[in-house]
Motif scaffolding. Structure first.
Motif, mmCIF file in Angstrom:
data_model
loop_
_atom_site.group_PDB
_atom_site.id
_atom_site.type_symbol
_atom_site.label_atom_id
_atom_site.label_comp_id
_atom_site.label_asym_id
_atom_site.label_seq_id
_atom_site.Cartn_x
_atom_site.Cartn_y
_atom_site.Cartn_z
ATOM 1 N N LYS A 194 13.325 35.058 -0.710
ATOM 2 C CA LYS A 194 12.868 33.710 -1.096
ATOM 3 C C LYS A 194 11.398 33.742 -1.476
ATOM 4 N N HIS A 195 11.097 33.201 -2.644
ATOM 5 C CA HIS A 195 9.723 33.184 -3.154
ATOM 6 C C HIS A 195 8.742 32.585 -2.142
ATOM 7 N N GLU A 196 9.220 31.570 -1.447
ATOM 8 C CA GLU A 196 8.379 30.863 -0.473
ATOM 9 C C GLU A 196 7.825 31.807 0.606
ATOM 10 N N THR A 197 8.566 32.865 0.907
ATOM 11 C CA THR A 197 8.096 33.830 1.910
ATOM 12 C C THR A 197 6.760 34.441 1.466
ATOM 13 N N LEU A 198 6.614 34.687 0.165
ATOM 14 C CA LEU A 198 5.365 35.261 -0.358
ATOM 15 C C LEU A 198 4.201 34.299 -0.138
ATOM 16 N N VAL A 199 4.479 33.036 -0.400
ATOM 17 C CA VAL A 199 3.433 32.018 -0.262
ATOM 18 C C VAL A 199 2.998 31.946 1.204
ATOM 19 N N ARG A 200 3.982 32.001 2.104
ATOM 20 C CA ARG A 200 3.673 31.927 3.546
ATOM 21 C C ARG A 200 2.943 33.179 4.030
ATOM 22 N N LEU A 201 3.336 34.332 3.506
ATOM 23 C CA LEU A 201 2.628 35.570 3.872
ATOM 24 C C LEU A 201 1.184 35.491 3.398
ATOM 25 N N ASN A 202 1.019 35.029 2.157
ATOM 26 C CA ASN A 202 -0.314 34.997 1.540
ATOM 27 C C ASN A 202 -1.239 34.014 2.248
ATOM 28 N N SER A 203 -0.671 32.882 2.669
ATOM 29 C CA SER A 203 -1.598 31.918 3.261
ATOM 30 C C SER A 203 -1.858 32.180 4.734
ATOM 31 N N ASN A 204 -1.148 33.123 5.340
ATOM 32 C CA ASN A 204 -1.372 33.376 6.775
ATOM 33 C C ASN A 204 -1.911 34.751 7.118
ATOM 34 N N SER A 205 -1.890 35.690 6.170
ATOM 35 C CA SER A 205 -2.245 37.070 6.539
ATOM 36 C C SER A 205 -3.742 37.328 6.466
ATOM 37 N N GLY A 206 -4.454 36.547 5.634
ATOM 38 C CA GLY A 206 -5.889 36.809 5.465
ATOM 39 C C GLY A 206 -6.152 38.007 4.564
ATOM 40 N N VAL A 207 -5.087 38.636 4.033
ATOM 41 C CA VAL A 207 -5.261 39.734 3.063
ATOM 42 C C VAL A 207 -4.432 39.396 1.830
ATOM 43 N N PRO A 208 -4.774 39.973 0.655
ATOM 44 C CA PRO A 208 -4.015 39.628 -0.545
ATOM 45 C C PRO A 208 -2.558 40.102 -0.485
ATOM 46 N N VAL A 209 -1.663 39.239 -0.963
ATOM 47 C CA VAL A 209 -0.242 39.581 -1.024
ATOM 48 C C VAL A 209 0.165 39.710 -2.485
ATOM 49 N N LEU A 210 0.828 40.811 -2.814
ATOM 50 C CA LEU A 210 1.290 41.034 -4.188
ATOM 51 C C LEU A 210 2.799 40.869 -4.239
ATOM 52 N N ASN A 211 3.253 40.086 -5.202
ATOM 53 C CA ASN A 211 4.682 39.844 -5.394
ATOM 54 C C ASN A 211 5.326 41.068 -6.040
ATOM 55 N N GLU B 93 4.996 33.496 9.440
ATOM 56 C CA GLU B 93 3.588 33.218 9.751
ATOM 57 C C GLU B 93 3.047 34.201 10.791
ATOM 58 N N ASP B 94 3.817 34.396 11.883
ATOM 59 C CA ASP B 94 3.356 35.310 12.935
ATOM 60 C C ASP B 94 3.282 36.737 12.395
ATOM 61 N N THR B 95 4.271 37.114 11.603
ATOM 62 C CA THR B 95 4.279 38.460 11.007
ATOM 63 C C THR B 95 3.034 38.643 10.146
ATOM 64 N N ALA B 96 2.743 37.642 9.323
ATOM 65 C CA ALA B 96 1.599 37.720 8.407
ATOM 66 C C ALA B 96 0.287 37.854 9.180
ATOM 67 N N LYS B 97 0.131 37.033 10.232
ATOM 68 C CA LYS B 97 -1.130 37.054 11.006
ATOM 69 C C LYS B 97 -1.354 38.424 11.626
ATOM 70 N N VAL B 98 -0.279 39.020 12.124
ATOM 71 C CA VAL B 98 -0.400 40.323 12.783
ATOM 72 C C VAL B 98 -0.675 41.418 11.747
ATOM 73 N N LEU B 99 0.100 41.436 10.667
ATOM 74 C CA LEU B 99 -0.100 42.486 9.649
ATOM 75 C C LEU B 99 -1.512 42.452 9.090
ATOM 76 N N GLY B 100 -2.033 41.233 8.929
ATOM 77 C CA GLY B 100 -3.386 41.082 8.390
ATOM 78 C C GLY B 100 -4.462 41.740 9.258
ATOM 79 N N ARG B 101 -4.138 41.964 10.535
ATOM 80 C CA ARG B 101 -5.091 42.648 11.431
ATOM 81 C C ARG B 101 -5.048 44.168 11.260
#
Ligand code: CP
Ligand code: NVA
Length: 306
Positions: free
Chosen positions: A108-125, A89-97
């Protein structure tokens, strides 16, 4: 339609979105080969996070970002604070900036879901233990490019494979036909089967399951396989190899397919396991064009999503 949305699972796409991704893949190939690619990613930075090795996906995705005028920033897991315990989550929030999109290959697939819902930018699998959407999208483009239409496909091998799951999802969305041959012990899970069934009912797709690979490939025009031991499944290696031995794509098996059948594999391949060398390197194999088309598939996804 797809703009700003992550691409985590093919099951999240509408039929119109799948069709648009496929059409854009053809368009990108034409534009690239005629030297007329636009630069929709000009001024945009795309992060590429890799928790597992990659040759094709990494190079095609990174090349696609650069070809469309963008700038890729690549990091392996060990280069990130994630490896020292920082949360996804913290990684995603920072990268999104910093970046406009994230492509990620994860354990783990779940990591993609967590990146996508926390980064504010689109995540591609770019591959997870569950799916490989961009692979399956460019593979369907390769099939239509070769045949001009979508003939029946047979997948032979690991019924729990990530590429297979994305292929099944797309086949079910588009109303196509797919035979899956796998050992009973490696059939897709019940939850996967019910999602595929539900989509197929809507589209009139036909996805059938076999334990006899000869029956599954009989008369089909596309024979597809993938490795028996996917990344992350190494501890099951011996069990998988013994279960899957009868599912090797040999010249003998290919003889049961249509006379104009092609052989496909997402690669990397293990010659002598899931495919005989003579098939992979033979005249029916279209694996190198299949690998090339990942470049145009990545361009399509980036151009439509970012
Ligand atoms: N097909 C594919 O995704 O290959 P890589 O693992 O080399 O990226
Ligand atoms: N199923 C394979 C695909 C590699 C591109 C794996 O996950 O290792």
């Amino acid at each position: 339609m797809l703009k700003g949305k992550g691409l985590i699972s093919v099951f999240d796409l509408s039929r119109a979105e799948v069709e648009s991704l496929l059409e854009t893949t053809f368009l990108m190939k034409r534009l690239y080969l005629s030297g007329a690619l636009p630069a929709p990613l000009r001024g945009k930075r795309i992060a590429l996070l890799l928790e597992k090795p990659s040759t094709r996906t990494r190079f095609s995705f990174e090349s696609a970002v650069i070809s469309l005028g963008g700038y890729p920033i690549v990091a392996g897991e060990r280069e990130l604070q994630l490896s020292r315990g920082e949360s996804v989550e913290d990684t995603a929030k920072v990268l999104g900036r910093y970046v406009h999109g994230i492509g990620a290959r994860v354990l783990k697939h779940e990591t993609l879901v967590r990146l996508n819902s926390n980064s504010g930018v689109p995540v591609l699998n770019l591959l997870s233990d569950v799916e490989h959407p961009l692979q399956a999208l460019s593979d369907l483009m390769t099939i239509r490019e070769h045949f001009g239409s979508f003939p029946k496909i047979a997948f032979v091998g690991d019924g729990q494979d990530n590429v297979l799951l994305s292929l099944m999802g797309l086949v079910a969305k588009l109303g196509l036909q797919l035979n899956v041959a796998s050992p009973r012990e490696l059939r897709p899970s019940e939850s996967v089967l019910s999602r595929v069934e539900e989509e197929s009912e809507r589209s009139d797709a036909v996805v059938e399951f076999f334990e006899d690979p000869y029956q599954a490939v009989s008369g089909v025009k596309v024979v597809y396989t993938d490795v028996w031991v996917s990344m992350g499944k190494e501890s099951e290696s011996e069990r998988r190899k013994s279960l899957l031995r009868p599912f090797s794509v040999t010249s003998d098996l290919m003889a049961y397919a249509s006379t104009d059948a092609v052989f496909m594999h997402c690669l990397p391949a293990v010659r002598g396991e899931e495919v005989e060398g003579a098939v992979l390197d033979g005249p029916r194999s279209i694996v190198w064009t299949q690998a090339e088309n990942k470049l145009y598939g990545s361009m399509a996804a980036l151009a439509l999503i970012i």
